[in-house]
Design a protein around this motif. Structure first.
Motif, short mmCIF file in Angstrom:
data_model
loop_
_atom_site.label_atom_id
_atom_site.label_comp_id
_atom_site.label_asym_id
_atom_site.label_seq_id
_atom_site.Cartn_x
_atom_site.Cartn_y
_atom_site.Cartn_z
N ASN A 1 0.82 -1.23 0.00
CA ASN A 1 0.00 0.00 0.00
C ASN A 1 0.85 1.27 0.00
O ASN A 1 0.42 2.31 -0.49
CB ASN A 1 -0.94 0.03 1.22
N SER A 2 2.06 1.18 0.55
CA SER A 2 2.93 2.37 0.63
C SER A 2 3.61 2.67 -0.70
O SER A 2 4.24 3.71 -0.85
CB SER A 2 4.01 2.14 1.69
N GLY A 3 3.51 1.73 -1.65
CA GLY A 3 4.21 1.91 -2.94
C GLY A 3 5.66 1.45 -2.89
O GLY A 3 6.34 1.42 -3.92
N LYS A 4 6.15 1.07 -1.70
CA LYS A 4 7.57 0.67 -1.58
C LYS A 4 7.84 -0.67 -2.28
O LYS A 4 8.93 -0.90 -2.79
CB LYS A 4 7.99 0.58 -0.11
N LEU A 5 6.84 -1.56 -2.28
CA LEU A 5 7.03 -2.87 -2.92
C LEU A 5 7.29 -2.70 -4.42
O LEU A 5 8.25 -3.25 -4.97
CB LEU A 5 5.81 -3.76 -2.67
N ASP A 6 6.45 -1.89 -5.08
CA ASP A 6 6.64 -1.67 -6.52
C ASP A 6 7.94 -0.94 -6.80
O ASP A 6 8.61 -1.21 -7.81
CB ASP A 6 5.44 -0.88 -7.10
N LEU A 7 8.33 -0.03 -5.90
CA LEU A 7 9.60 0.69 -6.07
C LEU A 7 10.76 -0.30 -6.05
O LEU A 7 11.66 -0.26 -6.92
CB LEU A 7 9.76 1.73 -4.96
N LEU A 8 10.76 -1.21 -5.08
CA LEU A 8 11.86 -2.19 -4.97
C LEU A 8 11.90 -3.10 -6.19
O LEU A 8 12.97 -3.38 -6.73
CB LEU A 8 11.69 -3.03 -3.69
N LYS B 1 15.07 -5.49 -7.31
CA LYS B 1 15.23 -6.24 -6.04
C LYS B 1 14.35 -7.49 -6.10
O LYS B 1 13.23 -7.45 -6.62
CB LYS B 1 14.82 -5.38 -4.83
N GLU B 2 14.86 -8.59 -5.53
CA GLU B 2 14.10 -9.84 -5.53
C GLU B 2 13.73 -10.30 -4.12
O GLU B 2 12.70 -10.94 -3.93
CB GLU B 2 14.92 -10.95 -6.21
N ILE C 1 5.35 -11.76 -2.50
CA ILE C 1 4.54 -10.89 -1.62
C ILE C 1 3.46 -10.21 -2.45
O ILE C 1 2.28 -10.20 -2.09
CB ILE C 1 5.41 -9.83 -0.91
N LYS C 2 3.86 -9.68 -3.59
CA LYS C 2 2.90 -8.94 -4.45
C LYS C 2 1.77 -9.88 -4.90
O LYS C 2 0.59 -9.53 -4.82
CB LYS C 2 3.64 -8.36 -5.66
#
Length: 467
Positions: free
Chosen positions: A199-206, A211-212, A302-303
Motif C-alpha cells: 500500500n505504501s508503494g515501496k514494494l513496486d519501487l523495490l 530487487k528480488e 509478496i505482491k
C-alpha cells in the motif's frame, strides 16, 4: 449476531477520517475473520518434526561466491527492512526503541546503517534500508534519519497500518466513541508488513529497482545482519520464504517453532497449543528450534499473495485495559505467513544471529567485554569459552535505561560470568570483574556500593562486610 456486530462496526469505521480506505478494508476483513470463528485448530497428532530439507542446517549451505562482482550481483537483488514500530517504553524511553544507545554512543539504527554502508562500500552494491514505522514512531524516525542523508545508502520509511481499538462491550471502534488521540488506535502486529509494503508503494519501487528479496528483522536484534550464504541459497533454490530458526534454550521455551503439518511448513505458536500439550511444546527435546523473526521473503511472491488477498495468518486477539476501558486489538505475525509461500523453508542458524535487546540485562551483555564492535557488527569475544551467554537478572532499580546507566561507572567484565542476580539499591564502581555465580543483594534501606576494581567470583554479597 456476528453479522449484526460487523455491520455496526463497518458503518462506524466508514466514518473515521483519520485512516485510508486500504486501512479500513484491512481492518474490517480482520474483524470479519475473527467474528466468523474461522480459527484453524491444530490437530496435535498431525504435527511432525520438519526434515533437514525443510529446516536446512546452516552449516550445509554452500559457500557464497568469492568473486566481488558476483557478490555485488547478489546484493543488488536485496533490500533490508527493519521493524521499527516499537517504543522503548519497557526500558523507560519515550521515543522509538531503535534510538537507544547500544555501544560507543551508537544507537541500534546507527549500527544498522553502518553495517549496510560498509557492505555497499566493499562491493559497490546498492542495498537499500527500509524502516517500517508505526504511527507511534513515525515522526521521531523521520527526524532521526535526516542524519543519514549523506550516506551511501537509500533509507526509506513507511508506516504500517493504523487500526482502531475496539471497545469490548459494545464492539465499536474507540475513535468513533470519541477517543481520537493515539490511545484510540493500535498497530496490528508485524504480519501487517506485507499489505503495508504494497500500500505504501515501496514494494513496486523495490521491484522496479530489480530487487528480488527483502530481509526482514526486528530493529533491536543486533545479530540480524545480512548473510551472503543465506541469500545465495535462496536465490539458487528459488525459495519464496525463509525463516531463520535457532536451537531453543530454557530461556526460549515460549518462542514459536516450525512444524511440518499436512505437507506444509508452518509456524506453531504457544497460543495455538491445546492446554494438554503446553508442557510438551515447551520441551526442548521435542521442539528443538524457535523463530528468531529474521525472515527472507521474495518480493514478487509478496505482491502475488497480497493482490490475491491470500495471506490469512492466524489472528492474535490482544485484550487490554486502557484508561479503565476494556479494548480489543486483533494482530497477526509475519512468521505465520510461511505456509502461504511456495518452497518455504527454515534455516537453523547459529545463536549469534539472535541477539535481541529486550531489557537492560540484555543491554549489559552487549555493552560488556563479551562483545566488540567492528564496522557496526557486534562480534562475540572469542575469550568466552562457554557457548551460551551469562544469565543476568537485574532488580527494578535497573529497569529504565537511564537508571541502569547511572548505576554503573563502567560495565563490569563478564567474560567468565555464569549468572548474576542483583537486587536492591546497588551501585557499581569502575573496572569491576564478575566471574562464576554472583548474587548481590542490598538490604532494604541500605545503599550498597561495589568498589572500583573489585573482583567477585562465586559469591553471595549481602552487605559491605561480604566484599
Amino acid at each position: 449476531m456476528a453479522d449484526e456486530k460487523l455491520a455496526k462496526l463497518r458503518e462506524a469505521v466508514a466514518g473515521l477520517s483519520q485512516i485510508s480506505d486500504n486501512e479500513k478494508s484491512g481492518f474490517i476483513s480482520l474483524v470479519a475473520r475473527y467474528l466468523s470463528g474461522e480459527e484453524e485448530h491444530v490437530e496435535w497428532a498431525k504435527i511432525h518434526t520438519p526434515t533437514d530439507e525443510v529446516v536446512v542446517p546452516y552449516d550445509t549451505l554452500a559457500a557464497p561466491p568469492e568473486d566481488l562482482e558476483e557478490t555485488k550481483k547478489l546484493l543488488n537483488k536485496l533490500a533490508v527492512l527493519k521493524l521499527n514500530g516499537g517504543l522503548g517504553t519497557t526500558m523507560g524511553c519515550t521515543g522509538p526503541k531503535s534510538v537507544i544507545e547500544v555501544r560507543n554512543g551508537f544507537t541500534f539504527l546507527d549500527l544498522i546503517v553502518i553495517q549496510i554502508e560498509s557492505l555497499n562500500k566493499k562491493y559497490g552494491s546498492n542495498v537499500p534500508l527500509l524502516l517500517m514505522n508505526s504511527f507511534n514512531t513515525h515522526e521521531d524516525t523521520l527526524k532521526i534519519v535526516e542524519k543519514y542523508t549523506n550516506s551511501n545508502i537509500e533509507v526509506h520509511t513507511f508506516n504500517q497500518s493504523q487500526y482502531p481499538r475496539v471497545v469490548a462491550d459494545e464492539f465499536l471502534p474507540w475513535p468513533s466513541k470519541g477517543k481520537t488521540c493515539k490511545d484510540g488506535w493500535y498497530p496490528p502486529g508485524h504480519g501487517d508488513i506485507f499489505p503495508s509494503l504494497m500500500n505504501s508503494g515501496k514494494l513496486d519501487l523495490l521491484l522496479s529497482q530489480g530487487k528480488e528479496y527483502v530481509f526482514i528483522a526486528n530493529s533491536d536484534n543486533l545479530g540480524a545482519i545480512v548473510d551472503m550464504k543465506i541469500l545465495n541459497h535462496l536465490i539458487h533454490k528459488q525459495n519464496e520464504y525463509c525463516m531463520e530458526v535457532t536451537p531453543k534454550t530454557l530461556a526460549d521455551v515460549k518462542g514459536g517453532t516450525l512444524i511440518s503439518y499436512e505437507d506444509k511448513v508452518q509456524l506453531l505458536e504457544i497460543a495455538q497449543v491445546p492446554d494438554a500439550h503446553v508442557n510438551e511444546f515447551k520441551s526442548i527435546e521435542k521442539f528443538k528450534i524457535f523463530n528468531t523473526n529474521n525472515l527472507w521473503v521474495n518480493l514478487k511472491a509478496i505482491k502475488r499473495l497480497v493482490e490475491a488477498d491470500a495471506l490469512k495468518m492466524e489472528i492474535i486477539p490482544n485484550p487490554k485495559e486502557v484508561d479503565g476501558v476494556k479494548v480489543l486489538q486483533l494482530e497477526t505475525a509475519a512468521g505465520a505467513a510461511i505456509r502461504f509461500f511456495d518452497h518455504a523453508i527454515g534455516i537453523n542458524v547459529p545463536r549469534s544471529r539472535f541477539l535481541p535487546v529486550k531489557a537492560t540485562s540484555d543491554l549489559q551483555l552487549v555493552q560488556s567485554d563479551l562483545y566488540t564492535l567492528v564496522d557496526g557488527f557486534v562480534t562475540r569475544n572469542p575469550a568466552r569459552t562457554n557457548p551460551s551467554n551469562p544469565s543476568i537478572e537485574l532488580g527494578p532499580e535497573f529497569k529504565k535505561v537511564g537508571c541502569f546507566l547511572g548505576r554503573f561507572k563502567s560495565i563490569p567484565s563478564i567474560v567468565e560470568l555464569d549468572t548474576l542476580k542483583v537486587s536492591g539499591d546497588v551501585w557499581f564502581g569502575s573496572s569491576i570483574t564478575l566471574k562464576g555465580k554472583v548474587t548481590i543483594t542490598a538490604q532494604p534501606g541500605v545503599k550498597l556500593e561495589i568498589p572500583d576494581g573489585a573482583v567477585i567470583e562465586n559469591k553471595d554479597i549481602n552487605g559491605p562486610e561480604d566484599l
